[in-house]
Write a protein that holds these residues in place. Structure first.
Motif, PDB file in Angstrom:
ATOM      1  N   VAL A 121       0.828  -1.205   0.000  1.00  0.00           N
ATOM      2  CA  VAL A 121       0.000   0.000   0.000  1.00  0.00           C
ATOM      3  C   VAL A 121       0.866   1.261   0.000  1.00  0.00           C
ATOM      4  O   VAL A 121       0.625   2.196  -0.755  1.00  0.00           O
ATOM      5  CB  VAL A 121      -0.945   0.008   1.227  1.00  0.00           C
ATOM      6  CG1 VAL A 121      -1.690   1.324   1.336  1.00  0.00           C
ATOM      7  CG2 VAL A 121      -1.914  -1.161   1.148  1.00  0.00           C
ATOM      8  N   TYR A 122       1.890   1.281   0.839  1.00  0.00           N
ATOM      9  CA  TYR A 122       2.687   2.498   1.008  1.00  0.00           C
ATOM     10  C   TYR A 122       3.541   2.830  -0.215  1.00  0.00           C
ATOM     11  O   TYR A 122       3.688   4.005  -0.560  1.00  0.00           O
ATOM     12  CB  TYR A 122       3.611   2.381   2.224  1.00  0.00           C
ATOM     13  CG  TYR A 122       2.908   2.335   3.552  1.00  0.00           C
ATOM     14  CD1 TYR A 122       1.570   2.661   3.707  1.00  0.00           C
ATOM     15  CD2 TYR A 122       3.596   1.950   4.697  1.00  0.00           C
ATOM     16  CE1 TYR A 122       0.940   2.610   4.930  1.00  0.00           C
ATOM     17  CE2 TYR A 122       2.968   1.895   5.940  1.00  0.00           C
ATOM     18  CZ  TYR A 122       1.647   2.227   6.043  1.00  0.00           C
ATOM     19  OH  TYR A 122       1.032   2.172   7.262  1.00  0.00           O
ATOM     20  N   ILE A 123       4.134   1.839  -0.860  1.00  0.00           N
ATOM     21  CA  ILE A 123       5.021   2.126  -1.996  1.00  0.00           C
ATOM     22  C   ILE A 123       4.278   2.863  -3.104  1.00  0.00           C
ATOM     23  O   ILE A 123       4.741   3.919  -3.558  1.00  0.00           O
ATOM     24  CB  ILE A 123       5.729   0.851  -2.497  1.00  0.00           C
ATOM     25  CG1 ILE A 123       6.769   0.409  -1.462  1.00  0.00           C
ATOM     26  CG2 ILE A 123       6.394   1.084  -3.858  1.00  0.00           C
ATOM     27  CD1 ILE A 123       7.441  -0.926  -1.747  1.00  0.00           C
ATOM     28  N   PRO A 124       3.109   2.381  -3.564  1.00  0.00           N
ATOM     29  CA  PRO A 124       2.418   3.159  -4.608  1.00  0.00           C
ATOM     30  C   PRO A 124       1.983   4.542  -4.121  1.00  0.00           C
ATOM     31  O   PRO A 124       2.032   5.511  -4.885  1.00  0.00           O
ATOM     32  CB  PRO A 124       1.189   2.308  -4.942  1.00  0.00           C
ATOM     33  CG  PRO A 124       1.479   0.953  -4.433  1.00  0.00           C
ATOM     34  CD  PRO A 124       2.445   1.105  -3.312  1.00  0.00           C
ATOM     35  N   PHE A 125       1.582   4.642  -2.855  1.00  0.00           N
ATOM     36  CA  PHE A 125       1.154   5.935  -2.309  1.00  0.00           C
ATOM     37  C   PHE A 125       2.329   6.898  -2.214  1.00  0.00           C
ATOM     38  O   PHE A 125       2.232   8.070  -2.598  1.00  0.00           O
ATOM     39  CB  PHE A 125       0.503   5.724  -0.936  1.00  0.00           C
ATOM     40  CG  PHE A 125       0.078   6.981  -0.243  1.00  0.00           C
ATOM     41  CD1 PHE A 125      -0.854   7.835  -0.820  1.00  0.00           C
ATOM     42  CD2 PHE A 125       0.596   7.313   0.995  1.00  0.00           C
ATOM     43  CE1 PHE A 125      -1.255   9.005  -0.173  1.00  0.00           C
ATOM     44  CE2 PHE A 125       0.200   8.464   1.648  1.00  0.00           C
ATOM     45  CZ  PHE A 125      -0.723   9.314   1.062  1.00  0.00           C
ATOM     46  N   PHE A 126       3.461   6.423  -1.718  1.00  0.00           N
ATOM     47  CA  PHE A 126       4.643   7.266  -1.543  1.00  0.00           C
ATOM     48  C   PHE A 126       5.293   7.654  -2.871  1.00  0.00           C
ATOM     49  O   PHE A 126       5.935   8.694  -2.961  1.00  0.00           O
ATOM     50  CB  PHE A 126       5.697   6.554  -0.697  1.00  0.00           C
ATOM     51  CG  PHE A 126       5.353   6.386   0.761  1.00  0.00           C
ATOM     52  CD1 PHE A 126       4.202   6.915   1.315  1.00  0.00           C
ATOM     53  CD2 PHE A 126       6.197   5.660   1.588  1.00  0.00           C
ATOM     54  CE1 PHE A 126       3.891   6.751   2.665  1.00  0.00           C
ATOM     55  CE2 PHE A 126       5.913   5.489   2.932  1.00  0.00           C
ATOM     56  CZ  PHE A 126       4.756   6.029   3.469  1.00  0.00           C
ATOM     57  N   ALA A 127       5.169   6.806  -3.888  1.00  0.00           N
ATOM     58  CA  ALA A 127       5.927   6.993  -5.133  1.00  0.00           C
ATOM     59  C   ALA A 127       5.614   8.320  -5.833  1.00  0.00           C
ATOM     60  O   ALA A 127       6.489   8.885  -6.492  1.00  0.00           O
ATOM     61  CB  ALA A 127       5.681   5.826  -6.082  1.00  0.00           C
ATOM     62  N   ASP A 128       4.407   8.810  -5.710  1.00  0.00           N
ATOM     63  CA  ASP A 128       4.029  10.035  -6.407  1.00  0.00           C
ATOM     64  C   ASP A 128       4.050  11.279  -5.529  1.00  0.00           C
ATOM     65  O   ASP A 128       3.620  12.344  -5.950  1.00  0.00           O
ATOM     66  CB  ASP A 128       2.634   9.873  -7.027  1.00  0.00           C
ATOM     67  CG  ASP A 128       2.644   8.918  -8.207  1.00  0.00           C
ATOM     68  OD1 ASP A 128       3.677   8.845  -8.901  1.00  0.00           O
ATOM     69  OD2 ASP A 128       1.626   8.249  -8.426  1.00  0.00           O
ATOM     70  N   LEU A 129       4.562  11.170  -4.315  1.00  0.00           N
ATOM     71  CA  LEU A 129       4.617  12.319  -3.410  1.00  0.00           C
ATOM     72  C   LEU A 129       5.902  13.122  -3.635  1.00  0.00           C
ATOM     73  O   LEU A 129       6.947  12.558  -3.967  1.00  0.00           O
ATOM     74  CB  LEU A 129       4.569  11.861  -1.951  1.00  0.00           C
ATOM     75  CG  LEU A 129       3.330  11.097  -1.499  1.00  0.00           C
ATOM     76  CD1 LEU A 129       3.469  10.691  -0.026  1.00  0.00           C
ATOM     77  CD2 LEU A 129       2.072  11.915  -1.718  1.00  0.00           C
ATOM     78  N   SER A 130       5.817  14.420  -3.428  1.00  0.00           N
ATOM     79  CA  SER A 130       7.033  15.246  -3.457  1.00  0.00           C
ATOM     80  C   SER A 130       7.835  14.952  -2.187  1.00  0.00           C
ATOM     81  O   SER A 130       7.328  14.334  -1.248  1.00  0.00           O
ATOM     82  CB  SER A 130       6.655  16.732  -3.511  1.00  0.00           C
ATOM     83  OG  SER A 130       6.077  17.130  -2.280  1.00  0.00           O
ATOM     84  N   ARG A 131       9.043  15.440  -2.137  1.00  0.00           N
ATOM     85  CA  ARG A 131       9.878  15.204  -0.945  1.00  0.00           C
ATOM     86  C   ARG A 131       9.252  15.794   0.317  1.00  0.00           C
ATOM     87  O   ARG A 131       9.274  15.181   1.372  1.00  0.00           O
ATOM     88  CB  ARG A 131      11.280  15.783  -1.145  1.00  0.00           C
ATOM     89  CG  ARG A 131      12.099  14.991  -2.116  1.00  0.00           C
ATOM     90  CD  ARG A 131      13.475  15.613  -2.286  1.00  0.00           C
ATOM     91  NE  ARG A 131      14.155  14.990  -3.379  1.00  0.00           N
ATOM     92  CZ  ARG A 131      15.303  14.348  -3.254  1.00  0.00           C
ATOM     93  NH1 ARG A 131      15.888  14.282  -2.087  1.00  0.00           N
ATOM     94  NH2 ARG A 131      15.865  13.804  -4.299  1.00  0.00           N
ATOM     95  N   SER A 132       8.708  16.989   0.212  1.00  0.00           N
ATOM     96  CA  SER A 132       8.109  17.616   1.394  1.00  0.00           C
ATOM     97  C   SER A 132       6.840  16.869   1.817  1.00  0.00           C
ATOM     98  O   SER A 132       6.595  16.691   3.015  1.00  0.00           O
ATOM     99  CB  SER A 132       7.807  19.088   1.146  1.00  0.00           C
ATOM    100  OG  SER A 132       6.889  19.247   0.086  1.00  0.00           O
ATOM    101  N   GLU A 133       6.041  16.425   0.856  1.00  0.00           N
ATOM    102  CA  GLU A 133       4.848  15.640   1.185  1.00  0.00           C
ATOM    103  C   GLU A 133       5.233  14.313   1.833  1.00  0.00           C
ATOM    104  O   GLU A 133       4.630  13.895   2.824  1.00  0.00           O
ATOM    105  CB  GLU A 133       4.010  15.373  -0.067  1.00  0.00           C
ATOM    106  CG  GLU A 133       3.360  16.605  -0.644  1.00  0.00           C
ATOM    107  CD  GLU A 133       2.733  16.358  -2.000  1.00  0.00           C
ATOM    108  OE1 GLU A 133       1.787  17.090  -2.337  1.00  0.00           O
ATOM    109  OE2 GLU A 133       3.179  15.445  -2.731  1.00  0.00           O
ATOM    110  N   LEU A 134       6.252  13.666   1.273  1.00  0.00           N
ATOM    111  CA  LEU A 134       6.718  12.395   1.822  1.00  0.00           C
ATOM    112  C   LEU A 134       7.239  12.582   3.249  1.00  0.00           C
ATOM    113  O   LEU A 134       6.930  11.777   4.138  1.00  0.00           O
ATOM    114  CB  LEU A 134       7.807  11.786   0.937  1.00  0.00           C
ATOM    115  CG  LEU A 134       8.349  10.433   1.374  1.00  0.00           C
ATOM    116  CD1 LEU A 134       7.248   9.381   1.415  1.00  0.00           C
ATOM    117  CD2 LEU A 134       9.475   9.995   0.445  1.00  0.00           C
ATOM    118  N   ALA A 135       7.993  13.643   3.479  1.00  0.00           N
ATOM    119  CA  ALA A 135       8.512  13.908   4.826  1.00  0.00           C
ATOM    120  C   ALA A 135       7.368  14.121   5.810  1.00  0.00           C
ATOM    121  O   ALA A 135       7.409  13.615   6.938  1.00  0.00           O
ATOM    122  CB  ALA A 135       9.432  15.131   4.807  1.00  0.00           C
TER     123      ALA A 135
END
Length: 192
Positions: A121-135
């Motif tokens: 679940v997390y890999i597809p969700f995280f893959a399209d986030l910007s660095r600040s969103e991911l942080a």
């Protein structure tokens, strides 16, 4: 940003229901001290979260515009969980772990083991986030992991642990995986 946090929170809650139950079981076991469960859960959760971030970075680098196809992973796992019959389980007598390091290791191993579906679940969700969103999401997940421990500890102190209900184990988690996988695929096809 609020939508991102709401989706991230929803994903965290749904993917960590099993962790809440497992941490609760460890908290209910008189052989495990609270700090051993907390440390083991924290380390195991951290390993899984780092694996998800690394997996998302690799997927984003390799697949660029095709990261939404990673939605096939949670969709497949969820469908498999919905249509398979869970095997009969038997409870075996456990061998006591003799020291604190061993008990922390057991909790850590269990927490890492719970990361498999979370990665899907997390890999597809995280893959399209910007660095600040991911942080921001990762920070909220680390805080959330602490809440998982606190809630498990609170629940165990008030009720008797009966184990994972079949409905929760089979239907809820699998259904959420199907929904997440479908969402990732549909939103990706809409953008592509």
């Amino acid at each position: 940003m609020e939508t991102l946090l709401l989706v991230g929170l929803w994903l965290f809650v749904v993917t960590n229901l099993d962790a809440l139950l497992v941490v609760g079981v460890f908290c209910a076991d008189n052989e495990y001290r609270s700090w051993e469960v907390f440390v083991g859960h924290s380390v195991g959760f951290g390993v899984g979260l780092v694996a998800a971030v690394v997996g998302a970075a690799v997927a984003a680098e390799l697949f660029h515009e095709w990261t939404f196809l990673l939605g096939v992973l949670p969709l497949s796992i969820g469908l498999w969980g919905l249509f398979r019959r869970p095997p009969e389980t038997t409870v075996e007598q456990s061998i006591p772990v003799p020291n604190a390091v061993g008990r922390v290791g057991v909790v850590t191993s269990a927490s890492i083991g719970l990361s498999g579906e979370n990665l899907a679940v997390y890999i597809p969700f995280f893959a399209d986030l910007s660095r600040s969103e991911l942080a921001l999401v990762v920070t909220s997940y680390v805080i959330g992991a602490g809440f998982v421990f606190l809630v498990a500890r609170l629940v165990v102190s008030r009720v008797v642990v009966d184990g994972i209900s079949e409905r929760l184990d089979r239907w809820l988690v699998s259904t959420v995986l199907v929904l997440v996988g479908g969402y990732v695929l549909v939103s990706g096809f809409a953008v592509a």
